[in-house]
Write a protein that holds these residues in place. Structure first.
Motif, mmCIF file in Angstrom:
data_model
loop_
_atom_site.group_PDB
_atom_site.id
_atom_site.type_symbol
_atom_site.label_atom_id
_atom_site.label_comp_id
_atom_site.label_asym_id
_atom_site.label_seq_id
_atom_site.Cartn_x
_atom_site.Cartn_y
_atom_site.Cartn_z
ATOM 1 N N GLU A 1 0.860 -1.182 0.000
ATOM 2 C CA GLU A 1 0.000 0.000 0.000
ATOM 3 C C GLU A 1 0.901 1.238 0.000
ATOM 4 O OE1 GLU A 1 -3.672 0.771 1.028
ATOM 5 O OE2 GLU A 1 -3.859 -1.060 -0.143
ATOM 6 N N GLU A 2 0.483 2.253 -0.736
ATOM 7 C CA GLU A 2 1.255 3.503 -0.786
ATOM 8 C C GLU A 2 1.494 4.068 0.611
ATOM 9 O OE1 GLU A 2 0.600 8.038 -2.390
ATOM 10 O OE2 GLU A 2 -0.321 6.410 -3.536
ATOM 11 N N SER A 3 0.466 4.040 1.461
ATOM 12 C CA SER A 3 0.594 4.597 2.810
ATOM 13 C C SER A 3 1.557 3.776 3.675
ATOM 14 C CB SER A 3 -0.774 4.696 3.489
ATOM 15 O OG SER A 3 -1.372 3.424 3.589
ATOM 16 N N ARG B 1 5.019 4.751 2.493
ATOM 17 C CA ARG B 1 5.294 6.146 2.842
ATOM 18 C C ARG B 1 5.535 6.342 4.342
ATOM 19 N NH1 ARG B 1 6.285 10.310 4.748
ATOM 20 N NH2 ARG B 1 5.320 12.341 4.532
ATOM 21 N N TYR B 2 4.673 5.756 5.182
ATOM 22 C CA TYR B 2 4.736 6.041 6.612
ATOM 23 C C TYR B 2 5.450 4.992 7.448
ATOM 24 C CZ TYR B 2 1.562 9.913 5.767
ATOM 25 O OH TYR B 2 1.005 11.080 5.323
ATOM 26 N N LEU C 1 -5.353 -1.362 5.287
ATOM 27 C CA LEU C 1 -5.614 -1.118 3.880
ATOM 28 C C LEU C 1 -6.344 0.220 3.759
ATOM 29 C CD1 LEU C 1 -6.887 -4.650 2.772
ATOM 30 C CD2 LEU C 1 -4.631 -3.648 2.312
ATOM 31 N N THR C 2 -5.987 1.000 2.753
ATOM 32 C CA THR C 2 -6.537 2.346 2.588
ATOM 33 C C THR C 2 -8.060 2.366 2.593
ATOM 34 O OG1 THR C 2 -4.576 2.972 1.358
ATOM 35 C CG2 THR C 2 -6.501 4.392 1.103
ATOM 36 N N GLU C 3 -8.671 1.374 1.961
ATOM 37 C CA GLU C 3 -10.140 1.383 1.873
ATOM 38 C C GLU C 3 -10.831 1.215 3.229
ATOM 39 O OE1 GLU C 3 -11.454 -2.679 0.024
ATOM 40 O OE2 GLU C 3 -9.320 -2.362 -0.369
ATOM 41 N N CYS D 1 -9.543 2.731 6.079
ATOM 42 C CA CYS D 1 -9.131 3.851 6.932
ATOM 43 C C CYS D 1 -10.296 4.829 7.098
ATOM 44 C CB CYS D 1 -7.925 4.562 6.309
ATOM 45 S SG CYS D 1 -6.430 3.547 6.343
ATOM 46 N N GLN D 2 -10.197 5.647 8.126
ATOM 47 C CA GLN D 2 -11.197 6.680 8.423
ATOM 48 C C GLN D 2 -12.572 6.097 8.748
ATOM 49 O OE1 GLN D 2 -9.943 9.795 8.698
ATOM 50 N NE2 GLN D 2 -8.002 8.906 8.090
ATOM 51 N N ASN E 1 2.689 12.169 9.947
ATOM 52 C CA ASN E 1 1.627 11.160 9.848
ATOM 53 C C ASN E 1 0.485 11.597 10.777
ATOM 54 O OD1 ASN E 1 -0.023 8.927 9.781
ATOM 55 N ND2 ASN E 1 1.653 7.456 9.896
ATOM 56 N N SER F 1 -2.793 11.270 10.841
ATOM 57 C CA SER F 1 -3.833 10.352 11.322
ATOM 58 C C SER F 1 -3.302 9.457 12.443
ATOM 59 C CB SER F 1 -4.430 9.532 10.179
ATOM 60 O OG SER F 1 -3.450 8.770 9.541
#
Length: 169
Positions: A29-31, A34-35, A99-101, A103-104, A136, A138
């Motif tokens: 995953e990109e995140s 990245r993080y 997984l990004t989908e 999140c939040q 980061n 979040s």
């Protein structure tokens, strides 16, 4: 496979080699890259190696490690969360990635809070740390939301990081 905890919406259990395909997806995953880091896990063999030398070794050596987070309704894997022991830190630290989908939606907060409490109780810990990149946002919010206190910053793996501490009452 060992159950770590359950919440209203989640099942949290230890990772197994059967989770290799999910690990490939999550670690690319990109995140995550990245993080956290690019772990160079691209193939099934890479994922098995990551699991054997990471989470499964941690279970053996410390009794805890990263766990897979599953949606209770569908048993779909959506992330990882667990306690880690790093040589660079004086206490175990809380780590997580989703997984990004997914999140939040509150899943990370729910999983982190559950894993933190279950892990501290099961392993008689009074202090747990958490380390996250300064930008980061979040993760910084999540840690404060579940009761971690910002203690300062430190260089880790070539980047400046916030260092948070959670102490049992």
């Amino acid at each position: 496979m060992k159950l770590i905890s359950e919440t209203q919406r989640l099942i949290i259990r230890q990772l197994t080699l059967d989770d290799a395909e999910f690990i490939i997806q999550l670690l690319n995953e990109e995140s995550f890259i990245r993080y956290i880091a690019d772990k160079n896990v691209r193939t099934h063999a890479d994922a098995v190696n990551y699991l054997m030398n990471g989470p499964l070794a941690s279970y053996r050596d410390y009794g805890f490690g990263l766990n897979v987070i599953l949606l209770k309704e569908t048993t779909t894997p959506i992330g990882i969360c667990g306690l880690l022991k790093r040589a660079e830190l004086d206490y175990p630290d809380l780590g997580y990635a989703f997984l990004t989908e997914f999140c939040q939606k509150g899943y990370a907060t729910e999983a982190a809070f559950s894993v933190l409490n279950a892990g501290m109780k099961a392993h008689s810990l009074d202090t747990v740390l958490a380390v996250t990149l300064l930008d980061n946002e979040s993760s910084n919010r999540l840690l404060q939301k579940i009761g971690f206190e910002l203690k300062g910053t430190m260089a880790l793996y070539g980047s400046q990081n916030n260092v948070y501490e959670y102490m049992s009452a």
